[in-house]
Design an enzyme around this catalytic site. Sequence first.
Site, PDB file in Angstrom:
ATOM      1  CB  CYS A 139      -1.205   0.816   4.674  1.00 56.39           C
ATOM      2  SG  CYS A 139       0.390   0.649   5.523  1.00 56.39           S
TER       3      CYS A 139
ATOM      4  CG  ASN B 118       1.168  14.702  -2.043  1.00 53.60           C
ATOM      5  OD1 ASN B 118       1.503  15.751  -2.588  1.00 53.60           O
ATOM      6  ND2 ASN B 118       1.591  13.519  -2.438  1.00 53.60           N
TER       7      ASN B 118
ATOM      8  CB  SER C 112       9.501   2.448   0.182  1.00 53.60           C
ATOM      9  OG  SER C 112       9.266   3.515   1.069  1.00 53.60           O
TER      10      SER C 112
ATOM     11  N   GLY D 108       0.374   0.376   0.934  1.00 52.22           N
ATOM     12  CA  GLY D 108       0.790  -0.733   1.790  1.00 52.22           C
ATOM     13  C   GLY D 108       2.220  -0.610   2.282  1.00 52.22           C
ATOM     14  CD  GLU D 109       6.324  -1.364   5.804  1.00 53.44           C
ATOM     15  OE1 GLU D 109       6.528  -0.184   6.108  1.00 53.44           O
ATOM     16  OE2 GLU D 109       7.174  -2.074   5.210  1.00 53.44           O
TER      17      GLU D 109
ATOM     18  CB  CYS E 170       1.786   7.154   8.192  1.00 56.77           C
ATOM     19  SG  CYS E 170       3.042   5.861   8.322  1.00 56.77           S
TER      20      CYS E 170
ATOM     21  CB  CYS F 102       5.153   6.514  -4.441  1.00 54.84           C
ATOM     22  SG  CYS F 102       5.324   6.197  -6.177  1.00 54.84           S
TER      23      CYS F 102
ATOM     24  CD  GLU G 159      -5.108   4.820  -6.733  1.00 53.33           C
ATOM     25  OE1 GLU G 159      -6.213   5.325  -6.962  1.00 53.33           O
ATOM     26  OE2 GLU G 159      -4.204   5.414  -6.131  1.00 53.33           O
TER      27      GLU G 159
ATOM     28  CB  CYS H 246      -0.271   7.986   4.644  1.00 52.79           C
ATOM     29  SG  CYS H 246      -0.449   6.737   3.369  1.00 52.79           S
TER      30      CYS H 246
ATOM     31  CG  HIS I 118       8.187  10.087   7.681  1.00 55.70           C
ATOM     32  ND1 HIS I 118       8.669  10.543   6.474  1.00 55.70           N
ATOM     33  CD2 HIS I 118       7.392   9.027   7.387  1.00 55.70           C
ATOM     34  CE1 HIS I 118       8.185   9.778   5.498  1.00 55.70           C
ATOM     35  NE2 HIS I 118       7.418   8.864   6.029  1.00 55.70           N
TER      36      HIS I 118
ATOM     37  CB  CYS J 161       5.193   3.725  -7.846  1.00 52.44           C
ATOM     38  SG  CYS J 161       4.724   3.894  -6.133  1.00 52.44           S
TER      39      CYS J 161
ATOM     40  CB  SER K 170       9.189   6.246   5.987  1.00 58.49           C
ATOM     41  OG  SER K 170       8.825   6.013   4.652  1.00 58.49           O
TER      42      SER K 170
END
Length: 389
Positions: free
Chosen positions: A147, A328, A228, A196-197, A151, A371, A98, A154, A254, A140, A252
């Site tokens: 990924c 989210n 990112s 993805g990273e 995390c 994102c 996406e 996510c 966190h 984005c 990140s």
Amino acid sequence: MQPSDLPPAASLAEQFPPEWEKLLGDWGEPRYRALQIFRWIHQRGVQNPAQMTDLPKRLRDKLTDAGLAAPAHVAEVQASADGTKKLLVELADGKQIETVLIPRGSVAAEDIFASDSEEPRDEYTESADFRSDTLEVTQCISSQVGCAMGCAFCASGIAGLKRQMNAAEIVSQVLLGRATLEGSSRLAGIVFMGMGEPLHNYNAVARAIRLISHPDGLGMSLRRMTVSTSGLVPEMDRLARDFGGQVQLAVSVHAADTDTRSKLMPVNKKYPLSEVIAAIRRYPVPRRRRLTIEYTLVRGMNDNEQSARSLARILRGLRAKVNLIPMNPVQGTGLAAPDDTVVDRFQQILRDEGLDTFLRRRRGDDIAAACGQLALHGEARKVRALPLV
Ligand code: SF4
């Protein structure tokens, strides 16, 4: 790093002009065609040789036979009321990723543009065809199918890594996204914050950045691209070396202590918080620019006042802004966002400590356009509760 230093291209659609010249020379074709082909692909967004109308039919056929073809197509477009658009992009092997187009002024753009006012004008805003009524859109983009970082909060991480994307697929998202822009909209920036990273797919991402910034392609300034990362320390240093700090970095964090960070981000076991912070401090941020620190707030884990004070302490003296992101909802994680009052208090503590802190509101929830936490169509059924490490 020059294109000639890059690993060999994984696909014809990601070759630089000198690579095209070599191939055309091997085919006995004139080398000047190299720039023509590169511009068709990266300026005009045409990857089907049959549509490259100023090339002789013989060469078009050769390109087709050699496998030059569009690496991706748009399978679905969803538009949010605030103008945010999400594209479901299907790759040649049927895998889906996406990408999200975020217009300035939309809810989703708030965090991305929060600090732009102090940043210098660049080639784009100085260019002759820039008009003040242009609607700037930031895209984005994804860098992997799924990924591997896992995390806890996510959707992409929960589904795991399906495969790496090559540079042609990464750039293709940008070309497909640009093709959906309407009226005076203009693609003004790219953030590697989708699925993805990016630094776990370093070679392809570095090649994609070079392609997107190539003057005979999209010609986007490096300063308009943001990578990112969850904090892959060696690759953060490599990005700094290869692009001299011109590519913007968002990290990140966190959590403000390493135990909590390991629970939220398994990558912390390999690259602990202290090493990540040291790498952030080494990153050569250009004058008048800032790094971005991403901090996802998870109820009961990293949202208390002590965490806010510890975070302010470890970031002290850094040229950085902080984006707070109430997590989210992701089905099956058992994790939730804090209440608004807790979020507001966290933000206030950071601000009182002198940190520029912005709140990333739930963005385009109607199309799940977050994102880094992109919803996975067809994958939702597979989401399962992960034990916290
Ligand atoms: S938050 Fe980013 S790094 Fe972590 S699992 Fe999701 S996509 Fe990967």
